[in-house]
Design a protein around this motif. Sequence first.
Motif, PDB file in Angstrom:
ATOM      1  N   GLY A 281      21.210  15.906  34.358  1.00 35.36           N
ATOM      2  CA  GLY A 281      20.304  15.160  32.766  1.00 35.36           C
ATOM      3  C   GLY A 281      20.636  13.513  33.427  1.00 35.36           C
ATOM      4  O   GLY A 281      19.996  13.192  33.004  1.00 35.36           O
ATOM      5  N   THR A 282      21.828  13.950  34.390  1.00 33.22           N
ATOM      6  CA  THR A 282      22.484  11.891  34.674  1.00 33.22           C
ATOM      7  C   THR A 282      21.209  10.966  34.877  1.00 33.22           C
ATOM      8  O   THR A 282      20.832  11.843  35.987  1.00 33.22           O
ATOM      9  CB  THR A 282      24.060  11.765  34.515  1.00 33.22           C
ATOM     10  OG1 THR A 282      24.268  10.516  33.830  1.00 33.22           O
ATOM     11  CG2 THR A 282      23.834  12.567  35.761  1.00 33.22           C
ATOM     12  N   ASP A 283      21.410   9.671  34.866  1.00 32.94           N
ATOM     13  CA  ASP A 283      20.687   8.670  35.309  1.00 32.94           C
ATOM     14  C   ASP A 283      21.301   8.350  36.760  1.00 32.94           C
ATOM     15  O   ASP A 283      21.079   7.479  37.164  1.00 32.94           O
ATOM     16  CB  ASP A 283      19.806   8.176  34.801  1.00 32.94           C
ATOM     17  CG  ASP A 283      18.811   9.036  33.698  1.00 32.94           C
ATOM     18  OD1 ASP A 283      17.764  10.194  34.563  1.00 32.94           O
ATOM     19  OD2 ASP A 283      18.484   8.451  32.826  1.00 32.94           O
ATOM     20  N   TYR A 284      22.511   7.982  35.811  1.00 30.54           N
ATOM     21  CA  TYR A 284      23.894   7.105  36.672  1.00 30.54           C
ATOM     22  C   TYR A 284      23.972   8.143  38.233  1.00 30.54           C
ATOM     23  O   TYR A 284      23.895   9.380  38.126  1.00 30.54           O
ATOM     24  CB  TYR A 284      24.855   6.864  35.562  1.00 30.54           C
ATOM     25  CG  TYR A 284      24.900   6.652  34.601  1.00 30.54           C
ATOM     26  CD1 TYR A 284      23.973   4.496  35.079  1.00 30.54           C
ATOM     27  CD2 TYR A 284      24.729   7.256  33.512  1.00 30.54           C
ATOM     28  CE1 TYR A 284      24.573   4.405  33.693  1.00 30.54           C
ATOM     29  CE2 TYR A 284      24.696   6.082  32.241  1.00 30.54           C
ATOM     30  CZ  TYR A 284      24.070   5.014  32.482  1.00 30.54           C
ATOM     31  OH  TYR A 284      24.294   4.500  30.919  1.00 30.54           O
ATOM     32  N   GLU A 285      24.502   7.292  39.066  1.00 30.97           N
ATOM     33  CA  GLU A 285      25.036   7.903  40.616  1.00 30.97           C
ATOM     34  C   GLU A 285      26.208   7.188  40.775  1.00 30.97           C
ATOM     35  O   GLU A 285      27.042   5.981  40.303  1.00 30.97           O
ATOM     36  CB  GLU A 285      24.442   6.887  41.602  1.00 30.97           C
ATOM     37  CG  GLU A 285      22.545   7.803  41.293  1.00 30.97           C
ATOM     38  CD  GLU A 285      22.001   6.747  42.589  1.00 30.97           C
ATOM     39  OE1 GLU A 285      21.999   7.058  43.785  1.00 30.97           O
ATOM     40  OE2 GLU A 285      20.556   6.936  42.578  1.00 30.97           O
ATOM     41  N   CYS A 286      27.290   7.944  41.431  1.00 34.35           N
ATOM     42  CA  CYS A 286      28.362   7.041  41.801  1.00 34.35           C
ATOM     43  C   CYS A 286      28.493   6.005  43.100  1.00 34.35           C
ATOM     44  O   CYS A 286      27.379   5.934  43.415  1.00 34.35           O
ATOM     45  CB  CYS A 286      29.190   8.333  42.241  1.00 34.35           C
ATOM     46  SG  CYS A 286      30.876   7.524  42.815  1.00 34.35           S
ATOM     47  N   SER A 287      29.325   4.717  42.423  1.00 34.37           N
ATOM     48  CA  SER A 287      29.236   4.018  43.358  1.00 34.37           C
ATOM     49  C   SER A 287      30.063   3.815  44.449  1.00 34.37           C
ATOM     50  O   SER A 287      29.791   5.079  44.942  1.00 34.37           O
ATOM     51  CB  SER A 287      29.748   2.739  43.208  1.00 34.37           C
ATOM     52  OG  SER A 287      30.058   2.388  41.703  1.00 34.37           O
TER      53      SER A 287
END
Length: 402
Positions: free
Chosen positions: A341-347
């Motif tokens: 469900g997260t919208d973030y991605e790892c750098s």
Amino acid sequence: MTTLDLARRNANAAPILAARSEAEPWTPPAPSLAGLTRARLMASLGEAGVPERQLKMRAAQINHWVHNRGAAEFGHMTNVSKDLRAALAERFTLARPEIVTEQISVDGTRKWLLRLPAAGRHDRGAEVETVYIPEEGRGTLCVSSQVGCTLTCSFCHTGTQTMVRNLTAAEIVGQLLVARDRLGDWSEGATEDGRLVTNIVFMGMGEPLYNLDAVRDAIEVIADGEGLGLGRRRITVSTSGVVPQMKRLGEETGAQLAISLHAVRDDLRDVLVPINKKHPIAELMEACRTYPGASNARRITFEYVMLKGINDSPAEARELVRLLKGVPAKINLIPFNPWPGTDYECSDWETIERFSEIVFRAGYASPVRTPRGRDIAAACGQLKSETKRLRAKERMALEAAE
């Protein structure tokens, strides 16, 4: 067997235990003496009829048996009289939190879902997660301080769970007792370096400084040289920035401090770590500069999760260096660990390395933390249990049903 097969097998290594039936009557559990401070032990023994002149000695004996030698039954306490052992067994237990599931990652990381004793008639037993991370020459136990979390950090899976309640000091210590039980880590006379669990980090579920009294008492038990015996320099408490409690943490616990920073601008940190709206970055950094005991030998750790396109630019790395001026610090760069469900991605890795190099050249240690336990959702920011706070209407419905 493939890596994926092994991960699936480990994810199902222990069965989920059935919850108590709604129709089953609730019986208050006998209180456990495991995890109590010496003062609480003395009070409990006094209530059980131990003469006042014996309280200090008897508390010391029980503290040693339970917290140094791992006794789980009163009958093992050979230097305590049989009559007293029998009296204690009638009134108390030495129970730890109950393991609901145990998962073992392909990298050796272990995660336990622990059920705590029911605290009331309509408490079905709250659950928390605890993680053990084995490394070369050390082993770190990541403990929880709350069921759920008070805060709502947008990149953290735990932050999506409703805050249920604070843990008691004994429930916090109980996580270490469970870990030593499962790892066989009770060798008599073992030093810190001879243990499998050598370090404790309050980086599990919850904001420790919103439960500081219990965290303080838990650290007292963990650091007791005649009990669990982990030095205070091996105990780290992480906060998202509860500034008013930071000085007290340093004065009353002597623990190492970690700051869950993750942004160098107030507008961004307001989103990532919403407590920043109460205690903005400038206020937080001033509290770090005056943290009791902070020095080059006792540096403050700043945790910085790397979010692709959000907080990972070279300009932000340089601003981080500027913010840290005057603070004995090291920086842990944490690759973002995804969750459903997260919208973030790892750098990207190259971006992380460039960020680290800028910080390192400014004179700060800036290791990139290797993700551990991702395959069992045990990595930083991934912990979550399904415990929910009962609403007033739900409690009324349960009362009517019973």
